[in-house]
Design a protein around this motif. Structure first.
Motif, short mmCIF file in Angstrom:
data_model
loop_
_atom_site.label_atom_id
_atom_site.label_comp_id
_atom_site.label_asym_id
_atom_site.label_seq_id
_atom_site.Cartn_x
_atom_site.Cartn_y
_atom_site.Cartn_z
N MET A 8 0.85 -1.18 0.00
CA MET A 8 0.00 0.00 0.00
C MET A 8 0.89 1.24 0.00
O MET A 8 1.83 1.34 0.76
CB MET A 8 -0.91 -0.02 1.23
CG MET A 8 -1.89 1.10 1.24
SD MET A 8 -3.12 0.85 2.54
CE MET A 8 -3.15 2.45 3.25
N GLN A 9 0.54 2.18 -0.85
CA GLN A 9 1.26 3.42 -0.94
C GLN A 9 0.91 4.32 0.25
O GLN A 9 -0.16 4.20 0.84
CB GLN A 9 0.88 4.13 -2.23
CG GLN A 9 2.01 4.85 -2.86
CD GLN A 9 1.60 5.38 -4.23
OE1 GLN A 9 0.42 5.58 -4.50
NE2 GLN A 9 2.57 5.60 -5.08
N ARG A 68 -11.71 13.12 -16.69
CA ARG A 68 -10.68 13.73 -17.53
C ARG A 68 -9.28 13.44 -17.02
O ARG A 68 -8.45 14.34 -16.87
CB ARG A 68 -10.91 15.23 -17.64
CG ARG A 68 -12.21 15.56 -18.33
CD ARG A 68 -12.20 17.03 -18.72
NE ARG A 68 -13.10 17.24 -19.82
CZ ARG A 68 -12.74 17.19 -21.11
NH1 ARG A 68 -11.52 16.93 -21.45
NH2 ARG A 68 -13.62 17.40 -22.05
N ASP A 69 -9.02 12.19 -16.69
CA ASP A 69 -7.71 11.73 -16.21
C ASP A 69 -7.25 12.41 -14.92
O ASP A 69 -6.06 12.53 -14.66
CB ASP A 69 -6.63 11.90 -17.30
CG ASP A 69 -6.92 11.04 -18.51
OD1 ASP A 69 -7.44 9.93 -18.33
OD2 ASP A 69 -6.63 11.50 -19.64
N ARG A 70 -8.22 12.87 -14.14
CA ARG A 70 -7.89 13.48 -12.85
C ARG A 70 -8.84 12.96 -11.78
O ARG A 70 -9.97 12.60 -12.07
CB ARG A 70 -7.99 15.01 -12.92
CG ARG A 70 -6.98 15.64 -13.90
CD ARG A 70 -7.05 17.14 -13.89
NE ARG A 70 -6.58 17.75 -12.65
CZ ARG A 70 -5.30 17.99 -12.36
NH1 ARG A 70 -4.35 17.66 -13.19
NH2 ARG A 70 -4.99 18.58 -11.22
N ILE A 71 -8.36 12.93 -10.57
CA ILE A 71 -9.21 12.61 -9.42
C ILE A 71 -9.88 13.90 -8.99
O ILE A 71 -9.21 14.92 -8.78
CB ILE A 71 -8.38 12.02 -8.26
CG1 ILE A 71 -7.73 10.70 -8.70
CG2 ILE A 71 -9.24 11.83 -7.02
CD1 ILE A 71 -6.68 10.20 -7.73
N GLN A 72 -11.20 13.87 -8.89
CA GLN A 72 -11.97 15.03 -8.47
C GLN A 72 -12.48 14.77 -7.06
O GLN A 72 -13.12 13.74 -6.80
CB GLN A 72 -13.15 15.26 -9.41
CG GLN A 72 -12.76 15.39 -10.86
CD GLN A 72 -12.02 16.68 -11.16
OE1 GLN A 72 -12.22 17.70 -10.53
NE2 GLN A 72 -11.14 16.62 -12.16
N LEU A 73 -12.20 15.66 -6.14
CA LEU A 73 -12.57 15.53 -4.74
C LEU A 73 -13.53 16.65 -4.37
O LEU A 73 -13.28 17.82 -4.67
CB LEU A 73 -11.31 15.61 -3.86
CG LEU A 73 -11.48 15.57 -2.36
CD1 LEU A 73 -12.04 14.21 -1.93
CD2 LEU A 73 -10.15 15.84 -1.67
N ALA A 74 -14.65 16.30 -3.73
CA ALA A 74 -15.63 17.28 -3.27
C ALA A 74 -15.82 17.10 -1.77
O ALA A 74 -15.86 15.97 -1.27
CB ALA A 74 -16.95 17.11 -3.99
N TRP A 75 -15.98 18.20 -1.05
CA TRP A 75 -16.21 18.14 0.39
C TRP A 75 -16.91 19.40 0.85
O TRP A 75 -17.00 20.38 0.13
CB TRP A 75 -14.90 17.92 1.16
CG TRP A 75 -14.00 19.11 1.20
CD1 TRP A 75 -13.90 20.05 2.19
CD2 TRP A 75 -13.04 19.50 0.19
NE1 TRP A 75 -12.97 21.00 1.85
CE2 TRP A 75 -12.42 20.68 0.64
CE3 TRP A 75 -12.67 18.98 -1.04
CZ2 TRP A 75 -11.44 21.33 -0.10
CZ3 TRP A 75 -11.69 19.63 -1.78
CH2 TRP A 75 -11.10 20.80 -1.30
N ASP A 122 -2.36 12.78 -9.87
CA ASP A 122 -1.68 11.61 -9.34
C ASP A 122 -2.19 11.13 -7.99
O ASP A 122 -1.71 10.15 -7.44
CB ASP A 122 -0.18 11.90 -9.23
CG ASP A 122 0.14 13.06 -8.30
OD1 ASP A 122 -0.78 13.59 -7.64
OD2 ASP A 122 1.33 13.45 -8.24
N GLY A 123 -3.17 11.81 -7.41
CA GLY A 123 -3.68 11.42 -6.10
C GLY A 123 -2.79 11.85 -4.95
O GLY A 123 -3.05 11.53 -3.79
N GLN A 124 -1.74 12.58 -5.25
CA GLN A 124 -0.80 13.05 -4.23
C GLN A 124 -0.87 14.56 -4.04
O GLN A 124 -0.94 15.05 -2.93
CB GLN A 124 0.64 12.66 -4.61
CG GLN A 124 0.84 11.17 -4.80
CD GLN A 124 0.73 10.41 -3.50
OE1 GLN A 124 1.34 10.78 -2.50
NE2 GLN A 124 -0.05 9.35 -3.50
#
Length: 191
Positions: free
Chosen positions: A1-2, A21-28, A42-44
């Motif tokens: 696990m990373q 679109r090749d990106r992680i989209q985060l909503a909060w 990249d999730g980083q």
């Protein structure tokens, strides 16, 4: 696990995640109860953080004391579909709101008059349309299909009763709805 990433953001509700679109989209929901978006390739490293003017909370007036009510913050739902990113949430009036964003992050906001909940909605893309799922005040799970700013009449699933928010996804050409029943058992329906 990373190794996990810890963002310098806080929320009183669950966050939502999708790939678009090749990106992680985060909503909060931020501490000010406003919706927020950020994206990462990249999730980083998350960038393009956007604080939206829309708020998501309601007042829980179930207390026997009419002078006191708790603020309930509800989670957003997010899905990327084709050329658009869709964000759904329960507004301060308990109506479900839908914000559709294009790549430049500008978009149309629609308040769905026929969709009310004090819980978080769920959203997915199914056969070229959006499908919203929510638990109504009668504890029944409801579905609404939205296509090009037009929506069908809500469908109430008579057999689906819950005190919690539902989940919805598209799989193999069918719509799958999941909910936790009043007896705490997990339930699924393929439509």
């Amino acid at each position: 696990m990373q190794a996990s990433v810890r963002l310098n953001q806080t929320s009183r509700a669950a966050c939502a995640l999708t790939s678009w679109r090749d990106r992680i989209q985060l909503a909060w929901v931020g501490t000010d109860r406003r919706l927020n978006l950020a994206s990462s390739a990249d999730g980083q490293e998350f960038a393009d953080t956007q604080r939206l003017p829309h708020r998501t909370y309601s007042y829980d007036r179930s207390s026997s004391d009419d002078t006191f009510s708790d603020i309930v913050v509800t989670s957003p739902a997010i899905v990327g579909a084709a050329e658009r990113l869709h964000l759904a949430w329960s507004g301060t009036d308990r109506r479900i709101n839908l914000l559709t964003l294009a790549e430049q992050r500008s978009g149309a906001h629609v308040r769905l008059e026929q969709a009310r909940t004090q819980l978080a909605p769920a959203v997915c893309s199914h056969r070229g349309s959006l499908v919203l799922a929510w638990t109504g005040s009668d504890r029944r799970v409801n579905l609404l299909t939205v296509a090009e700013n037009q929506s069908t009449a809500p469908i109430r699933l008579e057999m689906a009763r819950s005190d919690r928010a539902p989940a919805v996804c598209s799989h193999g050409g069918k719509l799958v709805v999941a909910w936790t029943g009043s007896d705490a058992h997990l339930n699924l329906a393929l439509l």
